[in-house]
Design a protein around this motif. Sequence first.
Motif, mmCIF file in Angstrom:
data_model
loop_
_atom_site.group_PDB
_atom_site.id
_atom_site.type_symbol
_atom_site.label_atom_id
_atom_site.label_comp_id
_atom_site.label_asym_id
_atom_site.label_seq_id
_atom_site.Cartn_x
_atom_site.Cartn_y
_atom_site.Cartn_z
ATOM 1 N N UNK A 33 0.835 -1.206 0.000
ATOM 2 C CA UNK A 33 0.000 0.000 0.000
ATOM 3 C C UNK A 33 0.864 1.249 0.000
ATOM 4 N N UNK A 34 1.886 1.252 0.848
ATOM 5 C CA UNK A 34 2.778 2.406 0.960
ATOM 6 C C UNK A 34 3.547 2.632 -0.337
ATOM 7 N N UNK A 35 4.157 1.582 -0.846
ATOM 8 C CA UNK A 35 5.033 1.712 -2.018
ATOM 9 C C UNK A 35 4.278 2.057 -3.302
ATOM 10 N N UNK A 36 3.095 1.465 -3.477
ATOM 11 C CA UNK A 36 2.382 1.646 -4.746
ATOM 12 C C UNK A 36 1.357 2.769 -4.731
ATOM 13 N N UNK A 37 0.879 3.175 -3.539
ATOM 14 C CA UNK A 37 -0.205 4.159 -3.492
ATOM 15 C C UNK A 37 0.105 5.425 -2.704
ATOM 16 N N UNK A 38 1.007 5.368 -1.731
ATOM 17 C CA UNK A 38 1.202 6.518 -0.846
ATOM 18 C C UNK A 38 2.494 7.300 -1.099
ATOM 19 N N UNK A 39 3.579 6.598 -1.372
ATOM 20 C CA UNK A 39 4.846 7.293 -1.632
ATOM 21 C C UNK A 39 4.710 8.157 -2.881
ATOM 22 N N UNK A 40 5.128 9.407 -2.754
ATOM 23 C CA UNK A 40 5.049 10.331 -3.880
ATOM 24 C C UNK A 40 3.809 11.202 -3.875
ATOM 25 N N UNK A 41 2.839 10.897 -3.006
ATOM 26 C CA UNK A 41 1.661 11.754 -2.914
ATOM 27 C C UNK A 41 2.011 13.040 -2.169
ATOM 28 N N UNK A 42 1.164 14.034 -2.322
ATOM 29 C CA UNK A 42 1.374 15.316 -1.645
ATOM 30 C C UNK A 42 0.687 15.269 -0.282
ATOM 31 N N UNK A 78 2.546 23.153 5.662
ATOM 32 C CA UNK A 78 3.188 23.862 4.548
ATOM 33 C C UNK A 78 4.079 25.019 4.987
ATOM 34 N N UNK A 79 3.989 25.426 6.230
ATOM 35 C CA UNK A 79 4.831 26.520 6.724
ATOM 36 C C UNK A 79 6.160 26.013 7.270
ATOM 37 N N UNK A 80 6.354 24.718 7.260
ATOM 38 C CA UNK A 80 7.622 24.127 7.692
ATOM 39 C C UNK A 80 8.477 23.927 6.445
ATOM 40 N N UNK A 81 9.611 24.578 6.390
ATOM 41 C CA UNK A 81 10.422 24.577 5.170
ATOM 42 C C UNK A 81 11.347 23.364 5.035
ATOM 43 N N UNK A 82 11.520 22.615 6.101
ATOM 44 C CA UNK A 82 12.428 21.461 6.084
ATOM 45 C C UNK A 82 11.649 20.163 5.877
ATOM 46 N N UNK A 83 12.343 19.080 5.558
ATOM 47 C CA UNK A 83 11.684 17.769 5.598
ATOM 48 C C UNK A 83 11.113 17.537 6.993
ATOM 49 N N UNK A 84 10.112 16.692 7.076
ATOM 50 C CA UNK A 84 9.414 16.469 8.346
ATOM 51 C C UNK A 84 9.363 14.978 8.662
ATOM 52 N N UNK A 85 9.658 14.655 9.911
ATOM 53 C CA UNK A 85 9.553 13.277 10.384
ATOM 54 C C UNK A 85 8.459 13.242 11.441
ATOM 55 N N UNK A 86 7.331 12.602 11.115
ATOM 56 C CA UNK A 86 6.182 12.541 12.017
ATOM 57 C C UNK A 86 6.082 11.151 12.639
ATOM 58 N N UNK A 87 5.840 11.117 13.932
ATOM 59 C CA UNK A 87 5.584 9.859 14.624
ATOM 60 C C UNK A 87 4.267 9.998 15.376
ATOM 61 N N UNK A 132 9.252 15.087 2.445
ATOM 62 C CA UNK A 132 10.365 15.928 2.021
ATOM 63 C C UNK A 132 9.994 17.411 2.115
ATOM 64 N N UNK A 133 10.937 18.298 1.783
ATOM 65 C CA UNK A 133 10.709 19.733 1.961
ATOM 66 C C UNK A 133 9.617 20.270 1.038
ATOM 67 N N UNK A 134 9.293 19.521 -0.029
ATOM 68 C CA UNK A 134 8.206 19.911 -0.932
ATOM 69 C C UNK A 134 6.874 19.299 -0.527
ATOM 70 N N UNK A 135 6.884 18.640 0.624
ATOM 71 C CA UNK A 135 5.699 18.018 1.217
ATOM 72 C C UNK A 135 5.218 16.788 0.453
ATOM 73 N N UNK A 136 6.153 16.121 -0.211
ATOM 74 C CA UNK A 136 5.856 14.845 -0.840
ATOM 75 C C UNK A 136 6.164 13.715 0.140
ATOM 76 N N UNK A 137 5.330 12.704 0.159
ATOM 77 C CA UNK A 137 5.524 11.588 1.083
ATOM 78 C C UNK A 137 6.661 10.707 0.579
ATOM 79 N N UNK A 138 7.669 10.534 1.415
ATOM 80 C CA UNK A 138 8.833 9.713 1.079
ATOM 81 C C UNK A 138 8.664 8.289 1.591
#
Length: 231
Positions: free
Chosen positions: A60-69, A86-95, A178-184
């Motif tokens: 699910x993650x690899x085929x549908x979620x990675x790369x989404x905004x 969107x106001x955070x300019x750096x990559x984000x690590x959420x837990x 990532x910093x462009x808010x794409x899911x890595x």
Amino acid sequence: MRKTLLTLLFLLNLYSSYSQDTIVYFSDAIKENIKPYKKSSNKAYESNDIKEGKKLFDSLVKTKLIGTKFDDFSLKVYKEKNVKINRISKPIFIITYASWCVIPKGEIPALNILAKEHRNDLQFIVVFWDKKNDLKNIAYKFNGNIKVCYANEYYSKDSHIVATIKHTLGFPTSIFIDENKNVVNVKHFENKIKLKTPIKEAITSSYNYFSKDINENLVNSIPKNEGFTTN
């Protein structure tokens, strides 16, 4: 000449509209794919096929979620001002956590160390699926480099993030953006440190686990022709 310019403008507008229409948001990808995933994963876990359940989540993650905004969620920060993604300019690590679940020994100190080490290139966020008052006994354990947030069904404005993440992906779950808010990457993590493990050993184990994951995601979040350094 004017006709040519008008044609170019038309094509540019058409391309711009097409580009915007092709953006797939994280919440939409979840909404469109979660039902078949849940049906298959529930069947796997009912059969006690843990390996298949994990395989389905990874797919699910690899085929549908990675790369989404990632959606521009507004997060309530404990004893700080709210923050929008969107106001955070750096990559984000959420837990994501819940206050009523015991966080494994050594995990918070390890995250504090990593958040300090990566304070210039990564924003750490922990989201508790709780009300504000539920965090009073745990929020203080995280250092100032980590934004401690909370979201709960009790708050009407939290319905979107709760439905998108908590009710679909469960917890504890990590999401790297990532910093462009794409899911890595999106990951279920399970810290298997035993309760009787010495604290230093527990911290080291948690540090190594998260550090490897963070560094791999940071590398994957930047163009291949760019360098990457850590502090």
